[in-house]
Design a protein around this motif. Structure first.
Motif, short mmCIF file in Angstrom:
data_model
loop_
_atom_site.label_atom_id
_atom_site.label_comp_id
_atom_site.label_asym_id
_atom_site.label_seq_id
_atom_site.Cartn_x
_atom_site.Cartn_y
_atom_site.Cartn_z
N LEU A 123 0.99 -1.08 -0.01
CA LEU A 123 0.14 -0.04 -0.02
C LEU A 123 0.90 1.28 0.31
CD1 LEU A 123 -2.54 1.36 -0.16
CD2 LEU A 123 -2.65 1.40 2.72
N VAL A 124 1.57 1.38 0.89
CA VAL A 124 3.01 2.43 0.89
C VAL A 124 3.62 2.53 -0.60
CG1 VAL A 124 2.39 3.42 3.13
CG2 VAL A 124 4.17 1.67 3.16
N TYR A 125 3.65 2.42 -1.14
CA TYR A 125 4.45 1.10 -2.33
C TYR A 125 5.95 2.42 -2.43
CZ TYR A 125 1.85 4.12 -5.46
OH TYR A 125 1.21 5.02 -6.41
N THR A 126 5.45 4.04 -2.34
CA THR A 126 6.46 5.16 -2.32
C THR A 126 7.62 4.56 -0.96
OG1 THR A 126 4.81 6.69 -1.43
CG2 THR A 126 5.42 5.88 -4.09
N TRP A 127 7.29 4.28 0.12
CA TRP A 127 8.20 4.42 1.51
C TRP A 127 9.75 3.70 1.54
CZ3 TRP A 127 4.50 4.29 6.46
CH2 TRP A 127 3.37 5.46 5.95
N PRO A 128 10.09 4.47 2.08
CA PRO A 128 11.25 3.45 2.10
C PRO A 128 11.34 2.25 3.05
CG PRO A 128 12.04 5.11 3.16
CD PRO A 128 10.65 5.46 2.21
N LYS A 129 11.99 1.09 2.33
CA LYS A 129 12.18 0.25 3.06
C LYS A 129 11.96 0.79 4.63
CE LYS A 129 13.71 -4.16 1.04
NZ LYS A 129 14.47 -4.89 -0.15
N LYS A 130 13.17 0.87 5.47
CA LYS A 130 12.98 1.89 6.94
C LYS A 130 11.50 1.87 7.84
CE LYS A 130 15.64 5.51 6.51
NZ LYS A 130 16.63 6.80 7.62
N HIS A 131 10.67 1.64 6.64
CA HIS A 131 9.70 2.31 7.33
C HIS A 131 8.70 1.65 7.07
CE1 HIS A 131 11.41 6.64 8.58
NE2 HIS A 131 12.02 6.57 7.61
N ILE A 177 5.02 12.00 8.20
CA ILE A 177 5.56 11.50 10.14
C ILE A 177 7.08 11.09 10.11
CG2 ILE A 177 4.80 9.99 11.49
CD1 ILE A 177 2.03 11.07 10.90
N TYR A 178 7.33 9.94 8.77
CA TYR A 178 8.58 9.73 9.18
C TYR A 178 9.68 10.57 8.98
CZ TYR A 178 8.69 8.42 3.94
OH TYR A 178 8.27 8.44 2.42
N ARG A 209 3.38 4.78 16.64
CA ARG A 209 1.52 4.69 16.70
C ARG A 209 1.36 5.71 15.29
NH1 ARG A 209 -0.77 10.25 20.06
NH2 ARG A 209 -2.99 9.83 19.73
N PHE A 210 1.80 5.89 14.64
CA PHE A 210 0.47 6.77 13.26
C PHE A 210 1.18 5.46 12.21
CE2 PHE A 210 0.05 10.22 16.33
CZ PHE A 210 -1.22 10.05 15.94
N LEU A 211 1.81 5.39 11.23
CA LEU A 211 2.66 4.73 10.64
C LEU A 211 2.07 3.27 10.19
CD1 LEU A 211 5.83 5.79 10.14
CD2 LEU A 211 4.22 6.73 9.12
N SER A 267 -3.72 0.11 5.72
CA SER A 267 -5.22 1.29 5.94
C SER A 267 -6.29 0.61 6.83
CB SER A 267 -5.51 0.97 3.81
OG SER A 267 -6.81 1.79 3.92
N SER A 268 -6.33 0.80 8.47
CA SER A 268 -7.25 0.30 9.35
C SER A 268 -7.04 2.49 10.01
CB SER A 268 -6.19 -0.24 10.34
OG SER A 268 -5.16 0.21 10.81
N VAL A 269 -6.51 3.38 8.83
CA VAL A 269 -6.69 4.55 9.81
C VAL A 269 -7.19 5.15 8.17
CG1 VAL A 269 -6.31 6.38 10.82
CG2 VAL A 269 -5.87 3.76 11.71
N TRP A 270 -8.54 5.80 8.50
CA TRP A 270 -8.40 6.66 6.78
C TRP A 270 -7.95 8.05 7.44
CZ3 TRP A 270 -11.62 5.19 2.41
CH2 TRP A 270 -11.61 6.21 1.81
N TRP A 271 -6.94 8.87 6.79
CA TRP A 271 -6.25 10.40 7.09
C TRP A 271 -7.58 11.04 5.99
CZ3 TRP A 271 -3.53 11.92 11.10
CH2 TRP A 271 -2.75 11.11 11.59
N CYS A 272 -7.51 12.25 6.95
CA CYS A 272 -8.02 13.07 5.76
C CYS A 272 -7.16 14.15 6.10
CB CYS A 272 -9.43 13.43 6.25
SG CYS A 272 -10.15 14.09 7.42
N GLN A 273 -6.68 15.68 5.20
CA GLN A 273 -6.52 17.02 5.29
C GLN A 273 -7.10 18.21 5.70
OE1 GLN A 273 -5.22 17.96 0.99
NE2 GLN A 273 -3.21 18.62 1.18
N GLY A 274 -6.95 18.85 6.50
CA GLY A 274 -6.89 19.91 6.75
C GLY A 274 -6.01 21.22 6.00
#
Lengths: 398, 380
Positions: free
Chosen positions: A56-64, A101-102, A112-114, A120-127
């Motif tokens: 899902l987080v295919y653009t993230w580096p391995k360490k995260h 965050i990372y 806590r958040f990553l 994808s258990s948490v849905w985020w939105c943008q403010g």
């Protein structure tokens, strides 16, 4: 220099195809293929399947916790997903707040958040945007006042995409009203269930509900939810926007859009012949396809440069400009292609399983709503005029 | 997939950029353009010495084993300096015909000395009535003894006056616009029966109207197969299109750089004109156009050797459409933003604008290639 895929890349492509085939629920693919509305559960089912695979987080580096893919692998993944009618991945967690965050968050915040973003258990939105601050984002006025171990937030955010489905919101808030506009801003993570938050829908021109106003009335936010340093939010916001502008080009979606448009032009007729044989319309399609190709290779060049040297530069702003213009052009030509049958208004047909018979051809009823809807693309994510200001200042030095 | 240059390619790029910087200042170019030939033999000798003339040919053909990427690197740098030496007609077009269709004997007699810097070429394909249709060939090649006799007129033949060999398309069978029946001949530029009317072009290059009056060509003058020369020519011109697109990318970059510098320094109403948002946004659009032109040229550079002919043709035409569109926007905007100075001969700006304008026409305009692309892409 070489465009060819290596045998490893080809094996990877086959692996992605097999995964999508086995894990993308057919009802979701059907909705995407036919332009129907998706609901929260549709996105979640697909994203959670990707999350279980670690993709899902295919653009993230391995360490995260990302797969650490090469530029080519990302490109293959995005194209295969789009070709097989997978829904777009909601970017707010995966491409926006996650990297913030990372990159800037502390270890507790990462722990806590990553995971919730990766799975994808948490849905985020943008403010970000506010009723009084659209393009002039730094003029935002939502206030956060530190009181002991928490902040008290008051104000409102608007153009909040899918906030009615969100568990958490990341917000730009003003912590120091005395500082210069860019310097008094902080980046806060807020639980949408916190008392004092109200979400009010904004109905768009096509009749759909994607965006909201979000009101904050004395909302208490623990101080540990501040990302990075107080007053440094603008830096994180810009980092996030640069990431956002890269994905916003929507190249695989536009490639599919052009293919769909060609299909429409083959089935519509003019003077007894398929519309696609009309030289004028054919040339418009050809011009559009060339625009998409130019965008695709521009994005590949940007990705290749990033692979060699880190973060995307301000020049990616123009990917947003061209990507959004192209999405609009596709929708514009679809309206042109369907002729009279752009006219009947049948919003029920935008929902899966509607009983209503379409009045015109199956592909026609969606043409006009989509055209109206995608006018947003040159406005959101920093309007195209703002993007030109960014390039003018940051790239050209004007 | 890898979009970065190799170390060798980086060296070539640095070398050719140095040449343009040191040998092609705008006033130097003006002097070169005013010479009889319109280009400098000592520059050409340097191209040979540096290996640029053989760079993109296979080692079997006496070259150095490079390809379209190397050609594009050279052409882009030539574009930044509006280089006048006839690299495109001699190396890319004439050399390209020999590499793709030449016999061993032709390669030895013509390609090897071209790579050594001793031979110049021109390719005569366009005719007064043909516009961009390569199959519209009225020049005839009639059987005569063991060979052929060529008669007719070819128009706007770049580098004909300097050429040792002229490659010419002529009809050996079929009707005037039939695809079958076109043959490519290599004829000595001084052969009896060839007359030329030489002239400068708008962009300071040299071209000629060339008339053939019973010019004899032996059977060994046929490049490729009799009657099947059209595919050979089309393939070579598609490569020439990519090379030309790379030159255009260089032109646009140079032009944008000059325009940007100008709007940062030119003051009106007490401020540099680059402070005005309307000019800033136009400059950004120039930048975007040049980026898109670069992207499409890269795409075509990397696809021009694809085994599928439709992919190659679409790549060349797609890039040419983009170059036409971007070149016009960047050229017109550069002139406009320079104000009155943009329309003078004194500044380089108008010269880049003229070259970009002619580039759009050469090998078929934006409109022509849009139609070609569309017909290839939309076929059922």
């Amino acid at each position: 220099m070489d465009l060819a895929f290596t045998p490893e890349d080809i094996a990877f492509r086959d692996e992605v195809r097999a995964f999508v085939k086995a894990n993308l629920p057919p009802d979701i693919a059907d909705k995407v293929a036919n332009g129907k509305h998706l609901v929260r559960d549709d996105f979640m089912r697909w994203q959670q399947a990707l999350g279980r695979k670690g993709w899902l987080v295919y653009t993230w580096p391995k360490k995260h916790g990302g797969p650490g893919w090469t530029v080519t692998q990302r490109y293959i993944f995005e194209n295969v997903c789009a070709d097989m009618n997978a829904p777009g991945i909601i970017p707010f967690g995966t491409k926006m707040v996650g990297p913030v965050i990372y990159t800037f968050g502390n270890d507790e915040q990462k722990a806590r958040f990553l995971p919730g973003i990766r799975e994808s258990s948490v849905w985020w939105c943008q403010g970000y945007s506010e009723p009084g601050s659209g393009s002039d984002l730094a003029s935002l006025r939502t206030r956060a006042v530190r009181e002991g171990d928490h902040y008290v937030v008051n104000g409102s955010k608007t153009w909040n995409t899918m906030g009615h489905w969100a568990d958490w919101i990341f917000c730009l808030v003003r912590t120091d009203p005395g500082a210069k506009p860019q310097e008094g801003i902080s980046f806060l993570l807020i639980d949408m269930k916190t008392p004092g938050i109200t979400v009010k829908p904004i109905i768009m021109a096509d009749g759909g509900h994607e965006v909201n106003e979000v009101f904050f009335d004395n909302v208490k936010v623990p101080a540990e939810n501040l990302v990075g340093k107080e007053g440094e939010g603008w830096t994180y916001a810009k980092f996030l926007l640069a990431n956002e502008r890269l994905g916003i080009a929507a190249v695989p979606q536009s490639k599919r859009g052009v293919d769909a448009l060609k299909q429409i032009a083959r089935s519509e007729t003019q003077d007894g012949k398929p519309l696609i044989e009309d030289q004028d319309f054919r040339n418009k399609l050809a011009d559009l396809e060339i625009q998409v190709t130019a965008l695709e290779y521009t994005e590949l060049r940007a990705l290749s440069a990033m692979a060699a040297g880190g973060a995307p530069g301000p020049e990616v702003s123009f990917l947003k400009i061209r990507g959004s213009e192209i999405q609009q052009r596709i929708s514009e030509l679809a309206v042109e292609a369907v002729g009279y049958y752009a006219m009947p208004y049948q919003p029920a047909l935008l929902w899966h399983g509607a009983n209503e018979e379409p009045i015109g051809p199956e592909h026609a009823h969606i043409a006009a709503p989509r055209y109206f809807n995608v006018r947003k693309t040159t406005i959101y994510g920093g309007s195209n005029e703002i993007q030109r200001n960014v390039i003018s200042k940051m790239v050209l030095g004007l | 997939m890898d979009l970065s240059y190799s170390d060798e390619q980086k060296q070539i790029k640095e070398g050719v950029e140095r040449f343009v910087r040191e040998q092609y200042a705008f006033e130097t170019r003006r002097k070169i353009a005013a010479t009889d030939r319109g280009w400098l033999p000592e520059n050409w000798a340097k191209f040979a010495e540096l290996g640029w003339l053989g760079m993109s040919f296979s080692e079997a053909d006496g070259g150095f084993g490079g390809g379209m990427v190397e050609t594009a690197i050279l052409m882009e740098a030539f574009g930044t300096g509006l280089v006048l030496e006839p690299y495109l007609p001699t190396v890319v077009m004439g050399g390209g015909l020999l590499a793709a269709g030449g016999s061993a004997a032709q390669k030895e007699a013509l390609l090897a000395p071209m790579i050594g810097g001793e031979k110049q070429f021109a390719v005569a394909y366009a005719e007064k009535q043909s516009r961009y249709n390569l199959a519209d060939v009225a020049v005839t090649a009639k059987k005569s003894g063991n060979g052929y006799a060529l008669s007719g007129h070819k128009g706007v033949v770049y580098n004909a006056a300097s050429a040792d060999t002229i490659f010419v398309t002529a009809r050996t069978s079929g009707g005037q616009r039939d695809e079958k029946g076109v043959t490519v001949f290599a004829v000595d530029a001084k052969a009896k029966g060839i007359t030329r009317r030489d002239y400068p072009t708008q962009d300071a290059l040299r071209a000629s109207e060339v008339t053939f009056d019973n010019v004899s060509a032996g059977a060994d003058a046929v490049v490729g197969q009799v009657d099947n020369g059209l595919a050979l020519l089309e393939g070579v011109l598609d490569r020439a299109i990519v090379a030309l697109c790379a030159e255009a990318v260089g032109c646009m970059d140079a032009l944008n750089k000059q325009t940007l510098e100008y709007i940062k320094t030119r003051k009106q109403f007490g401020v540099p004109i680059g402070k005005f948002q309307v000019l800033q946004h136009r400059m950004v659009d120039c930048f975007t156009n040049a980026q898109e032109a670069r992207s499409m040229t890269l795409m075509a550079t990397l696809k021009i050797d694809d085994p599928d002919a439709t992919v190659r043709k679409k790549a060349a035409s797609g890039a040419k459409v983009q170059i036409g569109k971007s070149g016009k926007f960047v050229g017109q905007s550069a002139v406009q933003m320079h104000g009155g100075m943009g329309v003078t001969d004194e500044l380089a700006v108008s010269h880049y604008f003229k070259r970009l304008t002619m580039i759009d026409t050469l090998f078929g305009s934006q409109q022509h290639h849009l139609t070609r692309y569309g017909n290839l892409s939309m076929a059922a």
